[in-house]
Design a protein around this motif. Structure first.
Motif, PDB file in Angstrom:
ATOM      1  N   ASP A 166       0.841  -1.197   0.000  1.00 41.88           N
ATOM      2  CA  ASP A 166       0.000   0.000   0.000  1.00 41.88           C
ATOM      3  C   ASP A 166       0.876   1.246   0.000  1.00 41.88           C
ATOM      4  N   VAL A 167       0.717   2.060  -1.044  1.00 44.27           N
ATOM      5  CA  VAL A 167       1.505   3.284  -1.201  1.00 44.27           C
ATOM      6  C   VAL A 167       0.555   4.480  -1.136  1.00 44.27           C
ATOM      7  N   LEU A 168       0.855   5.415  -0.260  1.00 39.84           N
ATOM      8  CA  LEU A 168       0.075   6.648  -0.138  1.00 39.84           C
ATOM      9  C   LEU A 168       0.899   7.805  -0.681  1.00 39.84           C
ATOM     10  N   VAL A 169       0.306   8.594  -1.565  1.00 37.06           N
ATOM     11  CA  VAL A 169       1.000   9.723  -2.198  1.00 37.06           C
ATOM     12  C   VAL A 169       0.174  10.976  -1.971  1.00 37.06           C
ATOM     13  N   PHE A 170       0.755  11.961  -1.296  1.00 38.12           N
ATOM     14  CA  PHE A 170       0.084  13.256  -1.197  1.00 38.12           C
ATOM     15  C   PHE A 170       1.128  14.352  -1.155  1.00 38.12           C
ATOM     16  N   GLY A 171       0.881  15.385  -1.959  1.00 38.12           N
ATOM     17  CA  GLY A 171       1.860  16.454  -2.067  1.00 38.12           C
ATOM     18  C   GLY A 171       1.316  17.808  -1.718  1.00 38.12           C
ATOM     19  N   GLY A 172       0.081  17.881  -1.263  1.00 39.58           N
ATOM     20  CA  GLY A 172      -0.488  19.186  -0.951  1.00 39.58           C
ATOM     21  C   GLY A 172      -0.781  19.958  -2.219  1.00 39.58           C
ATOM     22  N   ASP A 226      -9.902  11.721   5.445  1.00 35.09           N
ATOM     23  CA  ASP A 226      -9.444  10.758   6.444  1.00 35.09           C
ATOM     24  C   ASP A 226      -7.957  10.453   6.277  1.00 35.09           C
ATOM     25  N   LEU A 227      -7.168  11.476   6.020  1.00 37.76           N
ATOM     26  CA  LEU A 227      -5.743  11.271   5.733  1.00 37.76           C
ATOM     27  C   LEU A 227      -5.000  10.547   6.858  1.00 37.76           C
ATOM     28  N   PRO A 228      -5.242  10.828   8.139  1.00 39.98           N
ATOM     29  CA  PRO A 228      -4.536  10.064   9.180  1.00 39.98           C
ATOM     30  C   PRO A 228      -4.747   8.557   9.050  1.00 39.98           C
ATOM     31  N   GLN A 229      -5.976   8.144   8.782  1.00 36.46           N
ATOM     32  CA  GLN A 229      -6.236   6.720   8.608  1.00 36.46           C
ATOM     33  C   GLN A 229      -5.524   6.168   7.373  1.00 36.46           C
ATOM     34  N   ARG A 230      -5.435   6.990   6.340  1.00 35.13           N
ATOM     35  CA  ARG A 230      -4.706   6.569   5.128  1.00 35.13           C
ATOM     36  C   ARG A 230      -3.218   6.387   5.429  1.00 35.13           C
ATOM     37  N   ILE A 231      -2.666   7.288   6.227  1.00 38.74           N
ATOM     38  CA  ILE A 231      -1.258   7.156   6.610  1.00 38.74           C
ATOM     39  C   ILE A 231      -1.045   5.856   7.378  1.00 38.74           C
ATOM     40  N   ALA A 232      -1.923   5.586   8.327  1.00 44.37           N
ATOM     41  CA  ALA A 232      -1.782   4.380   9.147  1.00 44.37           C
ATOM     42  C   ALA A 232      -1.879   3.109   8.308  1.00 44.37           C
ATOM     43  N   ALA A 233      -2.659   3.143   7.232  1.00 47.56           N
ATOM     44  CA  ALA A 233      -2.845   1.961   6.382  1.00 47.56           C
ATOM     45  C   ALA A 233      -1.717   1.771   5.379  1.00 47.56           C
ATOM     46  N   ALA A 234      -0.846   2.752   5.232  1.00 39.88           N
ATOM     47  CA  ALA A 234       0.187   2.711   4.193  1.00 39.88           C
ATOM     48  C   ALA A 234       1.430   1.945   4.641  1.00 39.88           C
ATOM     49  N   HIS A 235       2.026   1.252   3.689  1.00 36.55           N
ATOM     50  CA  HIS A 235       3.347   0.670   3.921  1.00 36.55           C
ATOM     51  C   HIS A 235       4.442   1.692   3.643  1.00 36.55           C
ATOM     52  N   LEU A 236       4.150   2.656   2.777  1.00 37.94           N
ATOM     53  CA  LEU A 236       5.104   3.708   2.439  1.00 37.94           C
ATOM     54  C   LEU A 236       4.325   4.946   2.042  1.00 37.94           C
ATOM     55  N   VAL A 237       4.802   6.090   2.519  1.00 42.16           N
ATOM     56  CA  VAL A 237       4.198   7.378   2.172  1.00 42.16           C
ATOM     57  C   VAL A 237       5.189   8.166   1.324  1.00 42.16           C
ATOM     58  N   ILE A 238       4.693   8.759   0.247  1.00 39.44           N
ATOM     59  CA  ILE A 238       5.487   9.661  -0.585  1.00 39.44           C
ATOM     60  C   ILE A 238       4.838  11.031  -0.461  1.00 39.44           C
ATOM     61  N   GLY A 239       5.592  12.032   0.003  1.00 42.68           N
ATOM     62  CA  GLY A 239       4.969  13.325   0.229  1.00 42.68           C
ATOM     63  C   GLY A 239       5.960  14.452   0.401  1.00 42.68           C
ATOM     64  N   ARG A 240       5.432  15.624   0.699  1.00 44.16           N
ATOM     65  CA  ARG A 240       6.238  16.784   1.032  1.00 44.16           C
ATOM     66  C   ARG A 240       6.668  16.684   2.496  1.00 44.16           C
ATOM     67  N   SER A 241       7.336  17.714   2.987  1.00 41.03           N
ATOM     68  CA  SER A 241       7.855  17.661   4.357  1.00 41.03           C
ATOM     69  C   SER A 241       7.497  18.906   5.146  1.00 41.03           C
ATOM     70  N   GLY A 242       6.237  19.316   5.029  1.00 43.63           N
ATOM     71  CA  GLY A 242       5.747  20.352   5.908  1.00 43.63           C
ATOM     72  C   GLY A 242       5.755  19.868   7.345  1.00 43.63           C
ATOM     73  N   ALA A 243       5.714  20.802   8.280  1.00 44.26           N
ATOM     74  CA  ALA A 243       5.834  20.454   9.696  1.00 44.26           C
ATOM     75  C   ALA A 243       4.737  19.494  10.139  1.00 44.26           C
ATOM     76  N   SER A 244       3.502  19.738   9.705  1.00 48.84           N
ATOM     77  CA  SER A 244       2.398  18.878  10.122  1.00 48.84           C
ATOM     78  C   SER A 244       2.550  17.475   9.548  1.00 48.84           C
ATOM     79  N   THR A 245       2.987  17.367   8.293  1.00 50.44           N
ATOM     80  CA  THR A 245       3.190  16.052   7.679  1.00 50.44           C
ATOM     81  C   THR A 245       4.225  15.247   8.442  1.00 50.44           C
ATOM     82  N   VAL A 246       5.356  15.867   8.750  1.00 45.33           N
ATOM     83  CA  VAL A 246       6.420  15.170   9.478  1.00 45.33           C
ATOM     84  C   VAL A 246       5.928  14.746  10.860  1.00 45.33           C
ATOM     85  N   ALA A 247       5.217  15.635  11.549  1.00 46.49           N
ATOM     86  CA  ALA A 247       4.717  15.303  12.885  1.00 46.49           C
ATOM     87  C   ALA A 247       3.724  14.148  12.834  1.00 46.49           C
TER      88      ALA A 247
END
Length: 373
Positions: A187-193, A252-273
């Motif tokens: 499962d790959v999650l991709v979000f770039g804002g 429901d992005l938090p749930q999507r993050i939890a379900a992912a084996h790998l996340v591809i995204g930007r590195s804003g402060a909230s994303t990293v946290a």
């Protein structure tokens, strides 16, 4: 507890400033501490704890653009200072907490003029421009990373608390990570804002489709795309038989993050946290035009823990991304180690720590609400 003046939360602008303010508001509310929000007109959209207490609006602007625009913004900020002076005089706060963004500047300056206890919270690994303007007004500076540029390492005012995240994110702290071994679905999650989805829509499908025939059928992709890119990206995945769910926004992005084996995204402060709180491995591509290149600083700090791989935007192409993906998917133990490192870097009690710093600033006894680590 004896009656005290409210804690003023000064914030505005993007969610990166708003989420920590909302988290602190919830923590103060749980401890029975009154608070009030001072913001600009953009604050009318906020919900949650921030909307349940008084909201005071001031005028503000960002001094960017042409010389004329900057002059107009400075005049607006001066008017905002008068607004904030009057507001603080009327509500007599016990302290003021600034979260960055130019909407917080007039209130922080007014707090200094009124000699009120004041502090800052910085979400990024670089002290933002607005926070730098009012740094001298702060009795304490709460940071989110071990090192924060423009905050000297020996600054006695610095307190490491982390970047507070929303309750739906904290609720996923205990969700286990299971690496995709033995031919399991990946499962790959991709979000770039809003600022990153265009390049992601081009590069990520190319990279995924260039993976080996053994890996490609195992992919299951959830990807945020701009509305104008949805049709073309959907056709690419469908043509090659890749299961993909695409949308311009996921509520429901938090749930999507939890379900992912790998996340591809930007590195804003909230994303990293959020990645750290939930504990998920990631490939981060910092947005190159972020102020002071703070996304690169965030990503490199996170990378130093072993939690992610950083790909500079200038190097973000299908071949480079595919190389990293192949390495990770063929060594699922590496993904598991990155997930553990991310989890170890998480600070789910950041809001509680921030409230403790408020207590230190004011000398008030603010009983903890008991947020689990």
């Amino acid at each position: 507890m004896a009656a005290v003046g409210p804690v003023v939360l000064a914030t505005g602008g993007t969610g990166g400033h708003v989420f920590p303010a909302e988290a602190l508001a919830g923590e103060l509310e749980a401890r029975g501490v009154p608070f009030a929000l001072v913001t600009d007109s953009r604050g009318r959209q906020w919900q949650g704890a921030l909307s349940r207490r008084p909201i005071h609006y001031i005028r503000s602007a960002s001094p960017t653009g042409s010389l004329q625009s900057k002059a107009k913004a400075l005049l607006t900020l001066a008017v905002g200072l008068f607004d904030a002076w009057r507001v603080l005089g009327r509500i007599a706060p016990s302290a003021v907490v600034g979260f960055g963004g130019y909407a917080s500047v007039p209130t922080m300056v007014a707090a200094r003029l009124r000699r009120l206890p004041a502090m800052l919270h910085e979400q990024n690994a670089v002290l933002g421009k607005a926070n730098r303007l009012v740094q001298g007004s702060a009795g304490l500076i709460a940071t989110s990373f071990e090192r924060t540029r423009f905050v000297p390492a020996d600054d006695a005012r610095a307190r490491l608390v982390g970047n507070p995240v929303r309750e739906p994110v904290r609720a996923l702290r205990a969700s286990p990570y299971r690496s995709p071994s033995d031919g399991r679905i990946i499962d790959v999650l991709v979000f770039g804002g809003s600022q990153g989805a265009a390049s992601f829509s081009q590069v990520v499908p190319q990279a995924l489709l260039s993976l080996s025939p053994a890996l490609r059928p195992r992919l299951r992709v959830v990807q945020q795309c701009r509305a104008e890119d949805l049709g073309s990206v959907r056709k690419i995945y469908a043509k090659h038989g890749v299961v993909a769910e695409l949308a311009p926004f996921f509520s429901d992005l938090p749930q999507r993050i939890a379900a992912a084996h790998l996340v591809i995204g930007r590195s804003g402060a909230s994303t990293v946290a959020e990645l750290a709180t939930i504990g998920r491995p990631s490939i981060l591509i910092p947005y190159p035009y972020a102020a002071d290149d703070h996304q690169t600083a965030n990503a490199r700090a996170f990378e130093a823990t072993g939690a992610c791989i950083v790909v500079p935007h200038a190097s973000f192409d299908a071949a480079t991304l595919a190389e990293h993906l192949t390495m990770l998917f063929e060594a699922p133990e590496r993904l598991a180690a990155m997930a553990a490192a991310a989890h170890g870097a998480g600070r789910p009690d950041a809001a509680a720590r921030l409230a403790d710093v408020v207590a230190e600033l004011t000398g008030l006894s603010l009983q903890p609400s008991g947020v689990p680590a």
